[in-house]
Scaffold this active site. Structure first.
Site, short mmCIF file in Angstrom:
data_model
loop_
_atom_site.label_atom_id
_atom_site.label_comp_id
_atom_site.label_asym_id
_atom_site.label_seq_id
_atom_site.Cartn_x
_atom_site.Cartn_y
_atom_site.Cartn_z
N GLU A 143 24.95 -13.15 19.26
CA GLU A 143 24.99 -12.94 17.81
C GLU A 143 23.77 -12.16 17.35
O GLU A 143 22.69 -12.28 17.92
CB GLU A 143 25.02 -14.30 17.09
CG GLU A 143 26.23 -15.12 17.46
CD GLU A 143 26.33 -16.45 16.72
OE1 GLU A 143 27.45 -16.93 16.56
OE2 GLU A 143 25.30 -17.00 16.31
N CYS A 156 17.85 -9.53 13.13
CA CYS A 156 17.46 -10.58 14.08
C CYS A 156 18.35 -10.39 15.31
O CYS A 156 19.57 -10.43 15.21
CB CYS A 156 17.70 -11.94 13.43
SG CYS A 156 17.36 -13.32 14.51
N CYS A 163 20.45 -19.66 26.15
CA CYS A 163 19.00 -19.80 26.29
C CYS A 163 18.74 -20.92 27.29
O CYS A 163 19.47 -21.91 27.32
CB CYS A 163 18.37 -20.14 24.94
SG CYS A 163 16.55 -20.19 24.99
N CYS A 167 15.56 -26.53 23.83
CA CYS A 167 14.92 -27.27 22.74
C CYS A 167 16.02 -28.09 22.05
O CYS A 167 17.05 -27.55 21.64
CB CYS A 167 14.26 -26.31 21.74
SG CYS A 167 13.01 -25.27 22.53
N CYS A 170 17.81 -27.06 18.64
CA CYS A 170 18.31 -25.68 18.50
C CYS A 170 19.69 -25.57 19.12
O CYS A 170 19.90 -25.96 20.27
CB CYS A 170 17.34 -24.72 19.19
SG CYS A 170 17.91 -23.01 19.19
N CYS A 401 17.81 -19.76 11.62
CA CYS A 401 17.05 -20.13 12.81
C CYS A 401 17.68 -21.32 13.50
O CYS A 401 17.92 -22.36 12.89
CB CYS A 401 15.62 -20.51 12.45
SG CYS A 401 14.72 -19.25 11.59
N1 SAH Z 1 13.26 -18.65 22.06
C1 SAH Z 1 12.43 -18.01 21.11
C2 SAH Z 1 13.21 -17.12 20.19
C3 SAH Z 1 14.14 -17.86 19.23
S1 SAH Z 1 13.46 -17.76 17.65
C4 SAH Z 1 11.64 -19.04 20.34
O1 SAH Z 1 11.96 -20.20 20.44
O2 SAH Z 1 10.66 -18.68 19.70
C5 SAH Z 1 14.30 -18.99 16.80
C6 SAH Z 1 13.34 -19.80 15.99
O3 SAH Z 1 14.04 -20.80 15.27
C7 SAH Z 1 12.36 -20.53 16.87
O4 SAH Z 1 11.12 -20.64 16.23
C8 SAH Z 1 13.02 -21.88 16.98
O5 SAH Z 1 12.15 -22.89 17.40
C9 SAH Z 1 13.51 -22.07 15.57
N2 SAH Z 1 14.59 -23.06 15.46
C10 SAH Z 1 15.41 -23.47 16.44
N3 SAH Z 1 16.27 -24.38 15.97
C11 SAH Z 1 15.99 -24.54 14.67
C12 SAH Z 1 16.55 -25.33 13.64
N4 SAH Z 1 17.57 -26.14 13.88
N5 SAH Z 1 16.02 -25.22 12.41
C13 SAH Z 1 14.99 -24.40 12.16
N6 SAH Z 1 14.43 -23.62 13.09
C14 SAH Z 1 14.91 -23.69 14.34
#
Ligand code: SAH
Length: 408
Positions: A143, A156, A163, A167, A170, A401
């Site tokens: 996406e 973005c 991935c 986490c 996410c 995000c």
């Molecule tokens: N893998 C990289 C790039 C992804 S950026 C990274 O983690 O930095 C996506 C961003 O959104 C990251 O900062 C991630 O931690 C954040 N994110 C993931 N899940 C989220 C959620 N449910 N709510 C808000 N931010 C989230």
């Protein structure tokens, strides 16, 4: 409001030529789904998969000239093709009128293969935020999100299908890692956004405002620094002046990472002054081990030291991403600890981006209360640390995000 646009159908499977006995119809290639992962399990090396077709955007200008020569054409054709792709954002090869039809067909077939087909497109914010699900050559789904503001446009992009960082808050992390994207598969997400803007399909720009992509954030699916080579190649294509690339300012490009320390150190040495974002989410190892499993390999202190060094080498202020999760990481003492850990490494090198947690399917977590969020922010600001709460643009279309899961 959420609107769904029908998108062109995905390419169908190649069929055997009629009258060719013995040939069977090939099924549409489908990349195997990512292997299931246990909580906390990391997948650092991407599964080996068939490579996407080579594309102009994978190549340097010299490599393009060589490729064109190998096709029996004059090397200057490479520059013409590059102007069409990177500068004029041509949608239909027929518009490449400086290329004779036969030459055009040969060059387009070889150097501009279709890398991504839109499967679905969703918009919100009056059409100014558009999430597109793309099907890649092997069926893998990714996406990208286009966000138009009155004076700028941000795209973005995804750097991997899925991935491997796992986490737990996410959505992308829950799906596992399917494969790395190629440089051109990343660049093409930006090109597609540029073409949509150019064609007037995206409302919302102030009259006279730029209709080009000025900001690219590697915050879509995937861990960019786990696909290092392709991502650095894409950053070069984005930032090189036209027609080598799009000529986007490096300060408009942000690479976000969970904190792969050796890769942060390597990126600092690339002479590419892009902004680094570190997804921290907790200032202490005990909690971060759970929220960002890579922390079991590289601690909070190691990640912050690498981020600090990145700022010193590049002169670019680092962003610390911190999703605020109710009663999990939003305590006043954690704000103070974060503030101390950042200030202890100097001032002026860092900026904190709290993100109200976006909902994801099956997650037991929710966003912090507004009052708690305000207190968290105030405690950082009290130490002189700049803080900007991230907007939740695209939330209604699962485009914010952490919500990108490419479920079609
Ligand atoms: N893998 C990289 C790039 C992804 S950026 C990274 O983690 O930095 C996506 C961003 O959104 C990251 O900062 C991630 O931690 C954040 N994110 C993931 N899940 C989220 C959620 N449910 N709510 C808000 N931010 C989230």
């Amino acid at each position: 409001m959420t609107n769904s646009h029908p998108a062109p159908a995905a390419p169908t499977a190649p069929t055997a030529p009629t009258g060719a006995p013995g040939l069977t119809v090939l099924p549409t290639p489908v990349v195997p789904p990512a292997a299931p992962v246990r909580p906390g399990q990391l997948t650092l090396a991407a599964p080996r998969r068939a490579k996407p077709p080579r594309h102009l955007a994978d190549l340097t200008p010299q490599e393009r000239a060589d490729a064109v020569t190998a096709l029996g054409e004059k090397p200057f054709r490479a520059r013409q093709l590059s102007v069409h792709y990177f500068d004029r954002l041509v949608e239909d090869p027929v518009a490449m009128t400086d290329l004779p039809a036969a030459v055009r067909e040969r060059l387009v077939a070889d150097l501009l293969p279709t890398l991504a087909t839109p499967v679905r497109s969703l918009d919100c914010d009056g059409g100014t935020t558009i999430k597109t699900v793309w099907r890649l050559f092997d069926g893998a789904l990714v996406e990208s999100v286009l966000m138009r503001y009155p004076d700028r446009v941000t795209v973005c992009v995804s750097s991997q299908a899925g991935c491997g960082m796992n986490c737990p808050f996410c959505a992308t992390g829950q799906a596992g890692l399917t494969r790395n994207l190629s440089t051109a598969e990343i660049v093409e997400q930006v090109a597609a956004a540029g073409r949509a803007l150019r064609s007037g399909r995206v409302p919302g720009g102030r009259p006279g405002a730029a209709d080009r992509v000025g900001n690219v954030v590697f915050m879509g699916m995937g861990e960019p620094l786990a696909n290092y080579k392709a991502v650095v190649g894409a950053v070069r294509r984005l930032t090189e002046p036209s027609p080598a690339g799009f000529g986007i300012s490096a300060r408009g490009v942000t690479v976000s990472t969970v904190g792969l320390v050796p890769a942060i150190e390597r990126l600092a040495a690339e002479q590419l002054p892009v902004t680094l974002a570190l997804s921290l989410h907790a200032p202490d190892d005990e909690l971060r081990d759970e929220l960002v499993p890579i922390n079991t390999r590289f601690t909070v202190a190691q990640a912050l030291d690498a981020a600090r060094a990145y700022a010193a080498t590049t002169g670019r202020r680092v962003s610390i991403e911190y999703a605020l999760i109710r009663d999990v990481n939003d305590h006043a003492w954690r704000a103070d600890l974060l503030g101390r850990e950042l200030s202890r490494r100097g001032s002026g090198w860092v900026h904190v981006n709290p993100i109200p947690l976006n909902p994801t399917p099956g997650s037991r977590w929710t966003a912090s209360d507004p009052g708690v969020q305000d207190e968290f922010v105030a405690r950082l600001r009290a130490r002189g640390i700049p803080v900007t709460v991230r907007d939740t643009r695209g939330r209604e279309i699962d485009g914010a995000c952490g919500q990108l899961a490419a479920a079609t």
